[in-house]
Write an enzyme that holds these catalytic residues in place. Sequence first.
Site, short mmCIF file in Angstrom:
data_model
loop_
_atom_site.label_atom_id
_atom_site.label_comp_id
_atom_site.label_asym_id
_atom_site.label_seq_id
_atom_site.Cartn_x
_atom_site.Cartn_y
_atom_site.Cartn_z
N ASN A 381 -10.32 -29.55 42.19
CA ASN A 381 -9.70 -30.74 42.36
C ASN A 381 -9.16 -31.14 41.29
OD1 ASN A 381 -9.94 -33.04 44.74
ND2 ASN A 381 -10.26 -33.99 42.79
N ASP A 382 -9.70 -31.42 40.32
CA ASP A 382 -9.13 -32.12 39.01
C ASP A 382 -8.12 -31.06 38.27
OD1 ASP A 382 -11.08 -34.24 39.33
OD2 ASP A 382 -12.49 -33.31 38.41
N VAL A 383 -8.48 -30.04 38.36
CA VAL A 383 -7.62 -28.95 37.47
C VAL A 383 -6.29 -28.63 38.30
CG1 VAL A 383 -9.67 -27.94 36.18
CG2 VAL A 383 -8.79 -26.69 38.69
N VAL A 384 -6.08 -29.31 39.48
CA VAL A 384 -4.81 -29.01 40.16
C VAL A 384 -4.46 -30.61 40.61
CG1 VAL A 384 -5.34 -26.80 41.10
CG2 VAL A 384 -6.08 -28.93 42.55
N SER A 422 -14.84 -36.03 38.65
CA SER A 422 -14.29 -36.91 38.18
C SER A 422 -14.09 -38.27 38.77
CB SER A 422 -13.07 -36.63 37.34
OG SER A 422 -11.95 -36.56 38.46
#
Length: 457
Positions: A381-384, A422
Amino acid sequence: MESAFQLAYIAAAVLFIVGLKMLGRAETARRGNAVSAVGMLVAVVATLLQSGIDYALVAAGLVVGGGIGAVWARRVKMTQMPETVAIFNGAGGGASLLVGWAEYLGDPSQGAVTAVATVLAVLVGGVTLTGSVLAWAKLSERVSGRPILFGGQQVVNGVLLLGAVVTGVLYAVNPPAGYPFLLAAIVVALVLGVLAVLPIGGADMPIVISLLNSYSGIAASAAGFVIDNTVLIVAGSLVGASGLILTQIMCKAMNRSLANVLFSGFGAVTRAGTQAVEGEVKPITPEDAYYVLEAAGSVVFVPGYGMAVAQAQHVVKELADILEANGAEVRYAIHPVAGRMPGHMNVLLAEANVPYEQLVEPGDVNPTMENVDVAVVIGANDVVNPAAKEDRSSPLYGMPIIEVDRARTTFVLKRSMNPGFSGVENPLFYKPNTRMVFGDAKAVLGRLVAEFKEAAA
């Protein structure tokens, strides 16, 4: 005889360094692990052959520690590896603390160097112990994984740090009379470890795990000075240095400083003025997704913690093999902070025998992303999250991401629309090129594999 022991320790240190060097390449990593293990065997045998060792205590330690380790190894799941690593770090820190404490009780009349080393072993070991236990509790969701902040937190931490330095100095200047100060330093270190990790959570946990690993190495090295053991000094230094380097790499991957990671309380609050997410979610079934993948010439998988939870790495590899047989180029884009610990995704994919050459970093895959036919995001989720480059008010702004929003088509495999670890909303889900494939990742990928097999039958 003493010279022979020192030569054995030097040989062990050389094997550690050679093994560490070999771990840097996939082709030599397995042998590097074996070389390092031989080095540890040489160090252990040399230590056990020295005079003055109580073999009954050593045997008792082997039985108790080995028993706990064997039971733990059988029960722990791959998804629990991050919290297991956290506990390992804490065990190392706690052991160093006890070594420093016990050595003082055995001989309070320490010299200056030993006294300083004792203080370092106790302080760093204590911080590592309680900090790691709290990290384990957060990662295993025994306590909230979100950052926990309170008023004046940084002031309290600053006072505790100052107290640790003062008590350490007061002890070191006169060790025979400094036992109360040593005990005070232990208490301060244990409290400081909790308060240092308390405001950290969300996407910063892999960095914390790496930093605590470095702390455990530093504490072990200090303990090596306390008991005058060369190989412990070298091994601890290697762990401490490699952990610090990895921490720096991960901070760079987040485009943030270590101070920002430790003190910002990332994710604790949502910034005012964060852009509202616009667009429409477009769900798609695995059966419809099959037709897009069947026509794809290039596919990039982006694994995240969701893949670990679903234990989907083997079915990902099976689907990748089918796609390659169908003529597609397959790569795996790995973000340095994906998952819950450093190298989490690499370990899982290696377990499924994914070729290391197919793993690519964001900097390598992003320039080619517009030519990627399908990007498959599996529980990441956060890394994209494109808010990292589009929304200046987002907490993620400035963090390098894997830019799947520029692929021709992006499938996001998720159980629901909940934001990631996050807690930051993800605009990717509403992009025109994105299709949401809801469900358990392993089940969804299995249905895609089944579609390919039925078509080939």
